[in-house]
Design an enzyme around this catalytic site. Structure first.
Site, short mmCIF file in Angstrom:
data_model
loop_
_atom_site.label_atom_id
_atom_site.label_comp_id
_atom_site.label_asym_id
_atom_site.label_seq_id
_atom_site.Cartn_x
_atom_site.Cartn_y
_atom_site.Cartn_z
N LEU A 112 42.90 40.11 43.35
CA LEU A 112 43.25 40.47 41.98
C LEU A 112 44.67 41.02 41.88
CD1 LEU A 112 39.90 42.18 40.90
CD2 LEU A 112 40.62 39.82 40.51
N ILE B 14 37.08 55.00 45.55
CA ILE B 14 37.58 53.97 44.63
C ILE B 14 36.65 52.78 44.68
CG2 ILE B 14 39.50 52.42 44.10
CD1 ILE B 14 41.38 54.43 45.39
N ILE C 231 37.55 34.17 45.33
CA ILE C 231 37.45 34.39 46.77
C ILE C 231 38.20 33.29 47.53
CG2 ILE C 231 35.84 34.50 48.71
CD1 ILE C 231 33.83 35.86 46.90
N ALA D 261 38.76 41.19 49.26
CA ALA D 261 40.10 40.72 49.64
C ALA D 261 40.58 41.40 50.92
CB ALA D 261 41.08 40.97 48.50
N VAL E 42 32.33 41.49 41.33
CA VAL E 42 31.58 40.46 40.60
C VAL E 42 31.86 39.06 41.16
CG1 VAL E 42 31.50 41.80 38.49
CG2 VAL E 42 33.37 40.19 38.83
N LYS F 135 24.56 27.03 47.00
CA LYS F 135 25.12 26.62 45.71
C LYS F 135 25.63 25.19 45.80
CE LYS F 135 29.01 27.58 42.58
NZ LYS F 135 30.21 28.40 42.35
N GLY G 173 40.36 47.80 50.39
CA GLY G 173 39.30 47.09 51.09
C GLY G 173 38.68 46.04 50.19
N ILE H 154 35.71 45.80 42.03
CA ILE H 154 35.21 45.03 40.89
C ILE H 154 33.85 44.43 41.21
CG2 ILE H 154 35.66 43.06 39.39
CD1 ILE H 154 37.48 45.42 38.88
#
Length: 494
Positions: free
Chosen positions: A329, A43, A342, A17, A48, A79, A14, A46
C-alpha cells in the site's frame, strides 16, 4: 554509482508486505545480506488482502513453501477465479477464471475467433463451455495433482499468512525489532535514508530501506516526498467496510464480486470463516448506508463490527526513490477488485532480487525498476477500469463510470476488441488474452467482427473439434471431487 555497497536491508513495517519481502530476501539472498524488520504490535494492518492470483503459487515454490502445510496454517481454500454479479446490468453473472479458453494450437488466431465463426454458423454453445477452470468453479469442484491440472490461486487469512511468513523468515536470519518509528534520518548531501529511530531511542542503520508502512508511506512519502499520481477521476470508489463472518455453508472455489448501486461487495470463503467487504464511492453512498447495506447482505454472524477503510486510488510517482523501495500500500493502491495487491508486492520484491544493488544503487537500474512498476500498475488499472466502464446500469454512479473518459490505452483495447475481437497481452501485462476476453464479453461487449482465419477450418471439422473440447472439459470436471471434500482430505484446518 550513487551510494556505497548495499548489505544492510531495513524493512519498515510488517504485515503481508513486510513479511513477504523479508521471507523472499532471506530465502534467496540470506547469506549476502543483514535483514532487519521493524514493526509494532500496537499498529494494526489493513488485513483485507485475502484473495490471490496464480502467481502466488510460483512465488511459494521459489520460497520452498509446502502448499498443504501453508494452506492448513492460513485456513486457505482454493480459488479458480472471480464471479462477477450485476456488473453489466442487474441479473448478469460471469466468471473471470484463471483458465485457458479452448486449447493452445498452431493457429494464428486465439480460440475465441473460431468459436465466433461457429456462432455465425449456428453452433458452438457458450464460450464458457470450453474453459476447464470456469466449469469446475461453477460446479464447485476441485483437485490438484498430476490428474487435475487446474490453474488456481488461494483464498487466505492475511493475518495468518503474515505469521506463517514470519515463522519462515526469522529462523532463516531475519531480525525482527519491536517498536514504533519516531523519526527517519537522512544524509544531508545525498538525501538517502541512513537510519530509523524508534520511540525507545533505538537507532537502526541501513543501506537499503523497504517501506511497508501502508497508506501513510512513512519513508517514501512523509520523508522523501515522492509524490502521488491520483487515479480517482477514473476509479471513483474511495472507501470500504470489511467484516468477517461465520461460515454457513461449504466454501466455493471462487471469489464473489457483487455490484451494487455505488460500488461492489466481496465474499471470500475460507475454511473457518468468510471474509466480506463493501467497496463504495462516498460521493454516492454515505458511510452509514454502506455499513447497513453490508450487514443486511452478508450471510452468517459477524465476528466483529465492520471496519471502515479509506483509500485513494493511484500510485507513487517513484516506487524506488533514492535508497528506499515502497512495497504494498505504500507504493500505491488500485482497489481489490481483481486481487492484485499481494501480487504487486511479490512481483516487486522479485524484481528487486533480480537487480539487487549489491555494488551500489544505480540510477539507470532504479529508473528501469520504476518504469516496469509504472507500466504494470497502469495495465492493471486499465483492466479494473474496464469492469466499471462497460456497464448498462441506470444508477448515477454507474452512469458516471460509463460516460467518463478512460485512459487512451484502454480506449484502444476496447476499440480493437469491438471492431475485430482482438485481445492482446503486452510484455508487462499481468492479465492474459483469456482474461481480457472473459471480462470484455462478460461485461456485454460483443465484437462486430473476428479474424477470418477461422473460416479456413471446414465447418464439419470445426463442429467436431468444438464438440470434442466441450466433452473433454465436461468429462474432466465430472471426475473432480467437491471442493470442500478435497480440502478436508488435502489440508484440513487445524
Amino acid at each position: 554509482m550513487a551510494a556505497p555497497i548495499v548489505k544492510r536491508v531495513v524493512i519498515a513495517g510488517g504485515g503481508t508486505a513486510g513479511w513477504v519481502a523479508a521471507a523472499a530476501l532471506v530465502k534467496q539472498l540470506g547469506p549476502l545480506l543483514d535483514i532487519t524488520l521493524v514493526e509494532s504490535d500496537e499498529i494494526g494492518t489493513i488485513g483485507v488482502g485475502e484473495s490471490t492470483i496464480p502467481t502466488s503459487r510460483s512465488f511459494h515454490q521459489l520460497l520452498g513453501i509446502n502448499e498443504a502445510a501453508f494452506m492448513r496454517h492460513t485456513q486457505s481454500t482454493f480459488k479458480l477465479g472471480i464471479a462477477f454479479e450485476n456488473w453489466g446490468k442487474i441479473g448478469d453473472r460471469y466468471i473471470h477464471s484463471f483458465g485457458e479458453i479452448g486449447r493452445k494450437s498452431t493457429w494464428m488466431a486465439p480460440f475465441h475467433h473460431f468459436w465466433m465463426e461457429a456462432q455465425a454458423q449456428g453452433f458452438g454453445g457458450s464460450l464458457d463451455d470450453y474453459c476447464y477452470e470456469l466449469q469446475a468453479a461453477n460446479a464447485e469442484r476441485f483437485a490438484t495433482g498430476e490428474t487435475a491440472t487446474l490453474s488456481y490461486a488461494y483464498h487466505l487469512d492475511a493475518t495468518l499468512y503474515a505469521q506463517a511468513l514470519r515463522k519462515l523468515a526469522e529462523p532463516a536470519g531475519v531480525k525482527r525489532v519491536e517498536g514504533k518509528i519516531d523519526r527517519v534520518e537522512r544524509d544531508p548531501e545525498s538525501g538517502f535514508i541512513t537510519a530509523l529511530v524508534l520511540d525507545s531511542g533505538t537507532r537502526i542503520e541501513g543501506d537499503l530501506f523497504l517501506d511497508c508502512t501502508g497508506f501513510r508511506g512513512l519513508l517514501i512519502e512523509q520523508t522523501l516526498e515522492t509524490g502521488y499520481e491520483d487515479w480517482t477521476h477514473w476509479l471513483k470508489t474511495n472507501s470500504a467496510y470489511a467484516v468477517q463472518t461465520e461460515a454457513v455453508g461449504p466454501p466455493r472455489p471462487y471469489t464473489r464480486a457483487i455490484a451494487h448501486e455505488a460500488g461492489w461487495r466481496w465474499q471470500i470463503p475460507l475454511q473457518h470463516r468468510v471474509g466480506n467487504g463493501l467497496v463504495f464511492a462516498s460521493d454516492y453512498m454515505s458511510d452509514d448506508e454502506a455499513k447497513a447495506k453490508l450487514l443486511a447482505e452478508i450471510d452468517g454472524r459477524p465476528l466483529f463490527d465492520p471496519r471502515l477503510i479509506r483509500y485513494r486510488t493511484g500510485r507513487r510517482r517513484k516506487v524506488w526513490n533514492g535508497n528506499c523501495v515502497a512495497l504494498g500500500l505504500a507504493s500505491g493502491f488500485i482497489e481489490p477488485l481483481e486481487s492484485t495487491s499481494i501480487h504487486l508486492v511479490k512481483i516487486a520484491i522479485t524484481r528487486l532480487i533480480e537487480s539487487f544493488p549489491f555494488g551500489g544503487i544505480s540510477p539507470a537500474a532504479t529508473e528501469r525498476f520504476n518504469t516496469n512498476s509504472r507500466l504494470e500498475m497502469e495495465h492493471i488499472r486499465d483492466f479494473i477500469i474496464l469492469h466499471y466502464h462497460l456497464n448498462r446500469r441506470d444508477e448515477p454512479f454507474w452512469q458516471r463510470c460509463r460516460e467518463m473518459d478512460v485512459p487512451e490505452t484502454l480506449t484502444q483495447r476496447i476499440a480493437a476488441f469491438r471492431d475485430g475481437a482482438l485481445a492482446y497481452q503486452e510484455n508487462v501485462d499481468l492479465f492474459r488474452v483469456d482474461s481480457w476476453v472473459q471480462v470484455l464479453m462478460g461485461q456485454g461487449l460483443t465484437p462486430e467482427g473476428y479474424h477470418q482465419l477461422a473460416k479456413m477450418m471446414p465447418p464439419a471439422e470445426l463442429r467436431q473439434a468444438l464438440s470434442g473440447l466441450k466433452e473433454t472439459v465436461a468429462g474432466a470436471v465430472a471426475k473432480l471431487p467437491a471442493h470442500d471434500a478435497f480440502l478436508r482430505s488435502y489440508c484440513p484446518a487445524v
